[in-house]
Design a protein around this motif. Sequence first.
Motif, short mmCIF file in Angstrom:
data_model
loop_
_atom_site.label_atom_id
_atom_site.label_comp_id
_atom_site.label_asym_id
_atom_site.label_seq_id
_atom_site.Cartn_x
_atom_site.Cartn_y
_atom_site.Cartn_z
N GLN A 310 24.56 -15.40 32.17
CA GLN A 310 24.62 -15.53 30.73
C GLN A 310 23.71 -14.68 30.28
O GLN A 310 24.02 -13.96 29.05
N LEU A 311 22.39 -14.41 30.73
CA LEU A 311 21.42 -13.58 29.98
C LEU A 311 21.88 -12.06 29.89
O LEU A 311 21.44 -11.61 28.91
N PRO A 312 22.59 -11.45 30.76
CA PRO A 312 23.03 -10.25 30.57
C PRO A 312 23.92 -9.97 29.78
O PRO A 312 24.08 -8.60 28.89
N THR A 313 24.61 -11.06 28.97
CA THR A 313 25.43 -10.79 28.04
C THR A 313 25.06 -10.45 26.62
O THR A 313 25.76 -9.60 25.88
N VAL A 314 23.57 -10.46 26.54
CA VAL A 314 23.10 -9.97 25.29
C VAL A 314 23.20 -8.43 25.23
O VAL A 314 23.29 -7.81 24.15
N THR A 315 22.91 -7.78 26.35
CA THR A 315 23.05 -6.33 26.41
C THR A 315 24.38 -6.00 26.03
O THR A 315 24.56 -4.72 25.43
N TYR A 316 25.45 -6.94 26.67
CA TYR A 316 26.98 -6.39 26.17
C TYR A 316 27.22 -6.56 24.76
O TYR A 316 27.94 -5.89 23.99
N ALA A 317 26.52 -7.61 24.04
CA ALA A 317 26.60 -7.65 22.70
C ALA A 317 25.99 -6.56 21.75
O ALA A 317 26.61 -6.18 20.80
N ILE A 318 24.91 -6.22 22.06
CA ILE A 318 24.35 -4.84 21.66
C ILE A 318 25.03 -3.76 21.91
O ILE A 318 25.23 -2.79 20.84
N ASN A 319 25.66 -3.65 23.26
CA ASN A 319 26.60 -2.39 23.30
C ASN A 319 27.75 -2.43 22.26
O ASN A 319 28.26 -1.37 21.86
N ILE A 320 28.25 -3.76 22.09
CA ILE A 320 29.36 -3.69 21.35
C ILE A 320 29.14 -3.27 19.90
O ILE A 320 29.70 -2.55 19.24
N LEU A 321 27.82 -3.71 19.32
CA LEU A 321 27.48 -3.26 17.91
C LEU A 321 27.17 -1.89 17.93
O LEU A 321 27.69 -1.16 17.12
N ALA A 322 26.61 -1.33 19.05
CA ALA A 322 26.49 0.02 19.07
C ALA A 322 27.47 0.76 19.16
O ALA A 322 27.87 2.07 18.37
N SER A 323 28.64 0.59 19.81
CA SER A 323 29.71 1.36 20.00
C SER A 323 30.57 1.30 18.69
O SER A 323 30.96 2.39 18.23
#
Length: 457
Positions: A310-323
Amino acid sequence: MADIKQRQGNALIGLFKEIFNWYPSNYPAAERKLLFKLDLSILVFACLCFFVKYLDQTNISNAYVSGLKEDFALNGNELNYFNVCYYVSYVVFQVPGMMLMSRPRLARWLLPTLEVLWGICTFAQSQVTNVHQLYALRFLVGMLEAPVFAGTHFILGSWYSGPELFKRAGTWFICNPLGSMISGYLQSAAYTNLSGVGGMEGWRWLFIIDGIFTLPVALLGFIVFPGVPDSPKPFYFTSEDIALARERLARAKIRKPGPLNLDVFKRTLSRWHIWIFVFCYICMIIGSYPNSYMNLWLKAEGFSVVKINQLPTVTYAINILASWLGTTLATIYPSWTIYTGATGGMVFSAICMIIWNIPKPLKFVAWYVLGVSGCLSPILYSTVNTIVKGDSEERALIMGSMMTFGYSFNIWVPLLLFPTAGPNGAPRWRIGWPVALTFYILLWGGFVTSLLLHRRE
């Protein structure tokens, strides 16, 4: 002073409006309607297709830390070997897949057909009884998924141009981190709720769930995916729609597909485009390799299986916003400024990882800031589509070559720079992190060089 504040407020309102302005009011009604149809067909299928691709691609890492390693008694670099098997076939079939994608009669059916086949292979991974079967299936999945990424960029560049292209490429690329993020939650749920159900471990259920997602998306593709403007007309397009789409291409100076022969390779290799863009993508692949392996650090720190997923999903959330936001802002501000900001974030995180012995909260921040890299790939590929829009075959060959040569480094670089085990192994990567820092900077330099060369032309 009040005047300045009002102008600043108006500028912010204008910026906000431009970010969400997908159907400009200065476009004729017929053109806005065509864009809406394209978004419902190309963008919806492409997003779902890309989502399940990354769901399937990243589930091996989540399965590895959720019981696969212990069940098969894996104690070495087997996770790297799984990725090597995937990327060998992924690399080999890039250029052939892109050349097929550039053919109008094949473009409409290629991706849905491949998705059906890799969905079957995804189901099969849930039933493996030894590591060698998993190696073989990862090879097949890599082969079948090969044209999806660059092929979708090619399709987007065949219908859209200018700001339309950048905004849609950024939105589509969201599905990369979204697939990775949801894979973590799915594995967490499978481990918690499905372990032992049907006599199977939780990590096996992840592959079954992925397969259930994949096949309906493939069937949708057979119905709605339009291929390129010269492909057989789908039912929802009128003859006027196709005529308008071709007129838009002519207006944007995007050349329709021509003959596929030896001259395509000669003229592509004689221009600077392929050399600079392939170099950029190689730098991106090497530099960003460790970004998705926060779970290995969490496992080494002793976090629970649920937290590891679960914790690495924060990185992916930031990735989504940045993309989404970064690519949209690249249509408003010079794209090199967005690249510079994102590169700064990557450099900060890499320096933290090189130092390593830092407070744990700062280590979390460093892992999460790696998510700003989400805008780098869609901006790069949209730039390729824009600069090489006058030659469809060269564009397809460049994109296929970027994937081929970029991911060819994923076959051997992880074994040398990012091993799973050993004194320089994950997640410390004493050699890997300094190399990643170097390639972040080289990527920025290559991208800026491409803009300068294009401006000089």
